[in-house]
Motif scaffolding. Structure first.
Motif, PDB file in Angstrom:
ATOM      1  N   LEU A 189       9.361   3.782   7.882  1.00  0.00           N
ATOM      2  CA  LEU A 189       9.944   2.625   7.194  1.00  0.00           C
ATOM      3  C   LEU A 189      11.117   3.117   6.346  1.00  0.00           C
ATOM      4  N   CYS A 190      12.270   2.467   6.541  1.00  0.00           N
ATOM      5  CA  CYS A 190      13.474   2.957   5.841  1.00  0.00           C
ATOM      6  C   CYS A 190      14.093   1.811   5.054  1.00  0.00           C
ATOM      7  N   GLU A 191      13.359   1.299   4.031  1.00  0.00           N
ATOM      8  CA  GLU A 191      13.953   0.215   3.225  1.00  0.00           C
ATOM      9  C   GLU A 191      14.425   0.763   1.876  1.00  0.00           C
ATOM     10  N   TRP A 192      14.519   2.101   1.791  1.00  0.00           N
ATOM     11  CA  TRP A 192      15.151   2.802   0.655  1.00  0.00           C
ATOM     12  C   TRP A 192      14.405   2.628  -0.672  1.00  0.00           C
ATOM     13  N   GLY A 193      13.209   2.029  -0.631  1.00  0.00           N
ATOM     14  CA  GLY A 193      12.470   1.814  -1.872  1.00  0.00           C
ATOM     15  C   GLY A 193      12.900   0.569  -2.632  1.00  0.00           C
ATOM     16  N   ASP A 194      13.815  -0.216  -2.054  1.00  0.00           N
ATOM     17  CA  ASP A 194      14.309  -1.407  -2.758  1.00  0.00           C
ATOM     18  C   ASP A 194      13.203  -2.417  -3.055  1.00  0.00           C
ATOM     19  N   ASN A 195      12.199  -2.455  -2.184  1.00  0.00           N
ATOM     20  CA  ASN A 195      11.107  -3.422  -2.337  1.00  0.00           C
ATOM     21  C   ASN A 195       9.775  -2.717  -2.603  1.00  0.00           C
ATOM     22  N   LYS A 196       9.868  -1.535  -3.259  1.00  0.00           N
ATOM     23  CA  LYS A 196       8.661  -0.772  -3.608  1.00  0.00           C
ATOM     24  C   LYS A 196       7.730  -0.594  -2.412  1.00  0.00           C
ATOM     25  N   VAL A 197       8.274  -0.083  -1.338  1.00  0.00           N
ATOM     26  CA  VAL A 197       7.513   0.073  -0.084  1.00  0.00           C
ATOM     27  C   VAL A 197       6.204   0.844  -0.280  1.00  0.00           C
ATOM     28  N   TRP A 198       6.176   1.775  -1.263  1.00  0.00           N
ATOM     29  CA  TRP A 198       4.960   2.568  -1.472  1.00  0.00           C
ATOM     30  C   TRP A 198       3.774   1.691  -1.859  1.00  0.00           C
ATOM     31  N   GLU A 199       4.060   0.492  -2.401  1.00  0.00           N
ATOM     32  CA  GLU A 199       2.951  -0.384  -2.816  1.00  0.00           C
ATOM     33  C   GLU A 199       2.338  -1.143  -1.642  1.00  0.00           C
ATOM     34  N   TRP A 200       3.058  -1.299  -0.543  1.00  0.00           N
ATOM     35  CA  TRP A 200       2.512  -2.091   0.572  1.00  0.00           C
ATOM     36  C   TRP A 200       2.637  -1.405   1.934  1.00  0.00           C
ATOM     37  N   GLY A 201       3.204  -0.198   1.971  1.00  0.00           N
ATOM     38  CA  GLY A 201       3.507   0.419   3.269  1.00  0.00           C
ATOM     39  C   GLY A 201       2.334   1.093   3.966  1.00  0.00           C
ATOM     40  N   LYS A 202       1.270   1.417   3.231  1.00  0.00           N
ATOM     41  CA  LYS A 202       0.214   2.254   3.818  1.00  0.00           C
ATOM     42  C   LYS A 202      -0.424   1.678   5.089  1.00  0.00           C
ATOM     43  N   PRO A 203      -0.793   0.388   5.131  1.00  0.00           N
ATOM     44  CA  PRO A 203      -1.394  -0.104   6.387  1.00  0.00           C
ATOM     45  C   PRO A 203      -0.369  -0.333   7.503  1.00  0.00           C
ATOM     46  N   ILE A 204       0.929  -0.217   7.155  1.00  0.00           N
ATOM     47  CA  ILE A 204       1.994  -0.606   8.090  1.00  0.00           C
ATOM     48  C   ILE A 204       2.653   0.588   8.769  1.00  0.00           C
ATOM     49  N   GLY A 205       2.929   1.630   7.980  1.00  0.00           N
ATOM     50  CA  GLY A 205       3.705   2.745   8.530  1.00  0.00           C
ATOM     51  C   GLY A 205       3.132   4.100   8.149  1.00  0.00           C
ATOM     52  N   ASN A 206       3.697   5.152   8.740  1.00  0.00           N
ATOM     53  CA  ASN A 206       3.209   6.515   8.513  1.00  0.00           C
ATOM     54  C   ASN A 206       4.034   7.273   7.491  1.00  0.00           C
ATOM     55  N   LEU A 207       5.264   6.793   7.212  1.00  0.00           N
ATOM     56  CA  LEU A 207       6.121   7.407   6.187  1.00  0.00           C
ATOM     57  C   LEU A 207       7.147   6.365   5.757  1.00  0.00           C
ATOM     58  N   TRP A 208       7.680   6.526   4.548  1.00  0.00           N
ATOM     59  CA  TRP A 208       8.682   5.578   4.074  1.00  0.00           C
ATOM     60  C   TRP A 208       9.674   6.266   3.156  1.00  0.00           C
ATOM     61  N   ARG A 209      10.948   5.943   3.392  1.00  0.00           N
ATOM     62  CA  ARG A 209      12.023   6.431   2.531  1.00  0.00           C
ATOM     63  C   ARG A 209      11.852   5.848   1.136  1.00  0.00           C
ATOM     64  N   ILE A 210      12.135   6.673   0.125  1.00  0.00           N
ATOM     65  CA  ILE A 210      11.962   6.216  -1.251  1.00  0.00           C
ATOM     66  C   ILE A 210      13.304   6.039  -1.954  1.00  0.00           C
ATOM     67  N   SER A 211      14.409   6.271  -1.225  1.00  0.00           N
ATOM     68  CA  SER A 211      15.718   6.236  -1.891  1.00  0.00           C
ATOM     69  C   SER A 211      16.810   5.883  -0.895  1.00  0.00           C
ATOM     70  N   GLY A 212      18.012   5.673  -1.449  1.00  0.00           N
ATOM     71  CA  GLY A 212      19.200   5.584  -0.613  1.00  0.00           C
ATOM     72  C   GLY A 212      19.489   6.935   0.024  1.00  0.00           C
ATOM     73  N   ASP A 213      20.643   7.047   0.656  1.00  0.00           N
ATOM     74  CA  ASP A 213      20.911   8.234   1.469  1.00  0.00           C
ATOM     75  C   ASP A 213      21.181   9.492   0.648  1.00  0.00           C
ATOM     76  N   ILE A 214      20.786  10.594   1.243  1.00  0.00           N
ATOM     77  CA  ILE A 214      20.998  11.913   0.635  1.00  0.00           C
ATOM     78  C   ILE A 214      22.457  12.340   0.840  1.00  0.00           C
ATOM     79  N   TYR A 215      22.929  13.256  -0.019  1.00  0.00           N
ATOM     80  CA  TYR A 215      24.275  13.822   0.091  1.00  0.00           C
ATOM     81  C   TYR A 215      24.141  15.334  -0.137  1.00  0.00           C
ATOM     82  N   PRO A 216      24.914  16.161   0.589  1.00  0.00           N
ATOM     83  CA  PRO A 216      24.720  17.611   0.463  1.00  0.00           C
ATOM     84  C   PRO A 216      25.277  18.190  -0.843  1.00  0.00           C
ATOM     85  N   CYS A 217      24.602  17.932  -1.933  1.00  0.00           N
ATOM     86  CA  CYS A 217      24.962  18.550  -3.217  1.00  0.00           C
ATOM     87  C   CYS A 217      23.697  18.650  -4.055  1.00  0.00           C
ATOM     88  N   PHE A 218      23.785  19.446  -5.123  1.00  0.00           N
ATOM     89  CA  PHE A 218      22.596  19.737  -5.940  1.00  0.00           C
ATOM     90  C   PHE A 218      22.100  18.483  -6.660  1.00  0.00           C
TER      91      PHE A 218
END
Ligand code: GAL
Length: 412
Positions: A189-218
């Motif tokens: 699930l890739c909804e970037w955490g905008d709708n708090k996917v961690w609160e409802w994603g467990k019966p639906i998917g196996n993993l979920w993104r928690i943020s917008g996109d990564i960028y190669p910097c510290f």
């Protein structure tokens, strides 16, 4: 007529399911047990965006095998946005781009499978994908059958162009569709955490993104003027969401995004990025060009000891124990009473570590683990040096470079 009656009956069951607030009824939940440890693999987006084709996939598959990445656990190849034609066919089916994939998607997937690897694709819950290809909205069951027939093993499901759509329902519908299509497919699930996917994603998917996109910097923020959105350095992502570690675990992982190891940071920062993803039990999805990867990059990505922390069967996400003048201590409970400890130098200058275990007991209030070094002595192993490093009876002392990590395993 019979068909019509059946479809009216089926749709009334679905609608009833939703109206009762029970969105999981129809397909009765995700395929269980497909990701008991965080998924590992490679995804095309971070380096190639939509510039993907069958040559790239085949070469990447070959290297995953010959470099030892598959043996280290990287077993998924996922094609992100850009694999489709701009339009569906007249029957409404998705059409893989025949210029990028002249031998056909099915034969490419067979090639990947013949190497002992698994294969994944990408789509969106909205009307179009983020790059403007046909989205799945309204085609969930048809697309799920399409994926099952192709023989894919992983679906990343994004959240662009979804105005007016309810996230839990959209993701549950696709989860049900995959289940109904019958082929076990890891659902990412890739909804970037905008709708708090961690609160409802467990019966639906196996993993979920928690943020917008990564960028190669510290820990920078990279603002995209066009579209007005930001991508984030890996430390920004590591710390973006507070209090969500309790939602992550076997078969339902917090996903901190595809990695940027080998994508332009220093080797030290790559090492720190990788260590953090392992401490956080994140899926380990490489995003670099494997065909051009340096020995150093490969060594980071395939560090067996670090991978074993990520893949530990307890599946508990680590957390920050302390931070003093830019020296942070991250900890992660492991199976059999062990702990992973990572010292991280957030500052721009080298630092000295002098860590008194006895003054720093660990308490994991989310999962109920603790380590009181006054009561138990642990043996220490330095995982990057692959060397014994004494016990917790004595202070741990070391020099640590700017942006570097030292990762230890403590064995009771
Ligand atoms: C973003 C997603 C990225 C990538 C991209 C493709 O929404 O977070 O990981 O999939 O879309 O367009």
């Amino acid at each position: 007529m019979k068909k019509l009656l059946l479809s009216i009956l089926l749709s009334s069951i679905t609608i009833q399911g939703f109206s009762q607030g029970n969105v999981y009824k129809q397909g009765s939940g995700k395929f269980e047990g497909l990701a008991m440890t965080p998924p590992m693999g490679w995804n095309s987006w971070n380096t190639f965006e939509t510039n993907i084709d069958e040559k790239l996939v085949k070469e990447t598959a070959d290297i995953m095998v010959s470099s030892g990445m598959l043996a280290a656990g990287y077993n998924y190849i996922v094609l992100d946005d850009g694999w489709m034609s701009k339009n569906r066919d007249i029957e409404g089916n998705l059409v893989p781009d025949t210029i990028k994939f002249p031998s056909g998607m099915k034969s490419l997937i067979e090639y990947v499978h013949s190497k002992g690897l698994k294969f994944g694709l990408y789509n969106c819950a909205g009307t179009h994908t983020c790059a403007g290809y046909p989205g799945t909205r309204g085609y969930e069951y048809q697309d799920a059958r399409f994926y099952a027939n192709l023989g894919i093993d992983f679906l990343k499901y994004d959240w662009c162009n979804t105005a007016g759509i309810n996230a839990p329902e959209a993701y549950a519908t696709m989860s049900n569709a995959l289940k109904t299509a019958g082929r076990p497919i890891v659902f990412s699930l890739c909804e970037w955490g905008d709708n708090k996917v961690w609160e409802w994603g467990k019966p639906i998917g196996n993993l979920w993104r928690i943020s917008g996109d990564i960028y190669p910097c510290f820990d920078c923020e990279f603002h995209h003027e066009e579209g007005n959105w930001s991508s984030w350095g890996f430390m920004k992502i590591a710390e973006m969401r507070k209090d969500i570690r309790k939602y992550s675990g076997p078969d339902h992982w917090n996903d901190f995004d595809m990695m940027e190891v080998g994508d332009g940071m220093t080797n030290t920062e790559d090492k720190t990025h990788f260590a953090m993803w392992c401490m956080l039990s994140s899926p380990l999805i490489a995003g670099n060009d494997l065909r051009k990867m340096s020995k150093e990059t490969l060594a980071v990505l395939t560090n067996k000891e670090l991978i074993s922390i990520d893949q530990d069967k307890l599946g508990i996400q680590g957390f920050k124990l302390s931070a003093e003048e830019g020296l942070e201590v991250w900890v992660k409970p492991l199976s059999d009473g062990a702990w992973a400890i990572t010292f991280l130098n957030r500052t721009d200058a080298p630092k000295k570590i002098n860590f008194d275990w006895k003054k720093n007991p660990i308490k994991d209030t989310d999962f109920g683990f603790e380590a009181d070094f006054n009561k138990i002595t642990f043996k220490i192993k330095d995982l990057w040096k692959n060397k014994e490093a004494g016990t917790t009876k004595k202070n741990f002392t070391a020099d640590i470079a700017s942006h570097d990590v030292i990762t230890l395993i403590l064995i009771p």
